[in-house]
Design an enzyme around this catalytic site. Structure first.
Site, PDB file in Angstrom:
ATOM      1  N   ILE A  50      47.484  63.643  27.111  1.00  0.00           N
ATOM      2  CA  ILE A  50      47.158  62.843  26.065  1.00  0.00           C
ATOM      3  C   ILE A  50      47.972  62.261  25.504  1.00  0.00           C
ATOM      4  CG2 ILE A  50      45.177  64.536  25.520  1.00  0.00           C
ATOM      5  CD1 ILE A  50      46.993  65.616  23.406  1.00  0.00           C
ATOM      6  N   TYR A 203      51.342  81.279  22.940  1.00  0.00           N
ATOM      7  CA  TYR A 203      50.666  80.159  22.902  1.00  0.00           C
ATOM      8  C   TYR A 203      50.172  79.709  21.405  1.00  0.00           C
ATOM      9  CZ  TYR A 203      48.556  75.559  23.440  1.00  0.00           C
ATOM     10  OH  TYR A 203      48.030  74.228  23.475  1.00  0.00           O
ATOM     11  N   LYS A 207      51.054  77.287  18.325  1.00  0.00           N
ATOM     12  CA  LYS A 207      50.493  75.834  17.898  1.00  0.00           C
ATOM     13  C   LYS A 207      50.027  76.187  16.399  1.00  0.00           C
ATOM     14  CE  LYS A 207      50.166  73.064  19.965  1.00  0.00           C
ATOM     15  NZ  LYS A 207      51.348  72.184  20.218  1.00  0.00           N
ATOM     16  N   THR A 240      43.555  68.074  31.124  1.00  0.00           N
ATOM     17  CA  THR A 240      45.026  67.757  31.441  1.00  0.00           C
ATOM     18  C   THR A 240      45.844  68.593  32.262  1.00  0.00           C
ATOM     19  OG1 THR A 240      46.079  68.806  29.526  1.00  0.00           O
ATOM     20  CG2 THR A 240      45.092  66.713  29.167  1.00  0.00           C
TER      21      THR A 240
END
Length: 333
Positions: A50, A203, A207, A240
């Site tokens: 992205i 993770y 975030k 992705t």
């Protein structure tokens, strides 16, 4: 070639609190981006996924882009692909490894040397890593996901802050994830010292920390009377290479399910482009896809995890990031 005359992007609207929302009113596409001629952008992670799609659209709309990557070859390849679509694109390659504080400092020094003074209109903290299967330690002694996703962007934003134009329209956009809803800031296990869980630990925590950082930055900018705006975005589930490290059932079903339940990297880039450029975006706003569970769809205000609006938690995390990076980040200084 004569550079187009500089333009000032519309300033984000004021937001009374990070939870305030704005309706886009209609499906928003990259075609609705205001012209970006005369604006200089730093976007991390623009060599793939992205980040690449966001850089490509910004270049199409006239922005001059500083495009750092972890190797010269990756930066050069991204520039080649962008120029194949936008031959006159103004692109500057650079080296940056967000997991290394020395690399972050060197990149910031390069920006200061090449583009002195307040010369940046937009910083997009897009790069990140996901679900590294084993706990890895960086050269600075930190767990790699926390270093790359949190400490690196924090240090980069702090060091580039004097390069940002102190005018309405200047923005800082930080990429979070819907995974932030499952995150917890575990100060007693911040680096995975006691227990390391690749996805639902390291993770998701990183975030959530990114989102907390973006909202706390806007609170501090607002308190200091700064016209610079901090916003956050997430891509939903975009197909992705970020999912390459997934294991077990995720890895088994990923190639089959991702294209069905998620959307393309191009579509996934729209929330961060909306946050970065749309006149109707709110300072302190958080944007993601508007579909079910915010997995895919058009850019719209995203749901905030409760922990992201905890001011005491945000202040402690900010201080911790300053201590770990050795960089004091004072937006009023």
């Amino acid at each position: 070639m004569t550079r187009p005359s500089a333009t000032t992007a519309p300033a984000p609207k004021s937001s009374p609190s990070p939870s305030a929302s704005a309706s886009t009113g209609r499906s928003w596409t990259a075609d609705q981006m205001p012209p970006q001629h005369g604006r200089r952008v730093v976007i991390t992670g623009a060599n793939s996924g992205i980040g690449f799609e966001a850089a490509l659209e910004l270049a199409r709309h006239g922005a001059a882009i500083i495009l750092p990557a972890r190797s010269e070859a990756k930066a050069a390849d991204a520039i080649r692909r962008i120029r194949a679509a936008v031959p006159a694109a103004d692109l500057t390659p650079a080296l940056l490894d967000l997991a290394s504080l020395d690399s972050v400092r060197a990149f910031a020094a390069m920006v200061e040397e090449r583009f002195p003074g307040p010369s940046l209109d937009l910083l997009i903290n897009n790069a990140g890593v996901m679900a590294l299967p084993r706990r890895e330690i960086t050269e600075d002694g930190y767990e790699r996901q926390f270093a790359t996703n949190v400490l690196g962007p924090f240090a980069l934003t702090a060091l580039l802050f004097p390069r940002l134009k102190p005018i309405a329209g200047t923005r800082i956009v930080t990429l979070s994830s819907i995974a932030a809803h499952g995150g917890k800031i575990a100060f007693d296990n911040l680096q995975g010292e006691r227990a390391y869980s690749p996805l639902n630990g390291a993770y998701t925590q990183s975030k959530l920390a990114d989102l907390i950082f973006a909202l706390e930055l806007q609170r501090r900018l607002g308190a200091a009377g700064s016209p610079i705006a901090s916003l956050a975005a997430h891509p939903g589930i975009a197909v992705t290479n970020l999912q390459a490290n997934l294991k077990g059932i995720y890895k088994l079903l990923g190639p089959l399910l991702m294209p069905l339940i998620g959307h393309s990297a191009r579509q996934g880039a729209l929330p961060e482009l909306f946050a970065a450029t749309a006149p109707e975006a709110l300072a302190g706003g958080y944007y993601g896809p508007n579909g079910i569970r915010e997995i895919k769809g058009d850019p719209a205000p995203a749901k905030l995890p409760p922990a992201s609006t905890d001011c005491a938690l945000a202040s402690r995390l900010w201080t911790t990031a300053e201590q770990l990076t050795g960089i004091r980040f004072d937006v009023g200084g």
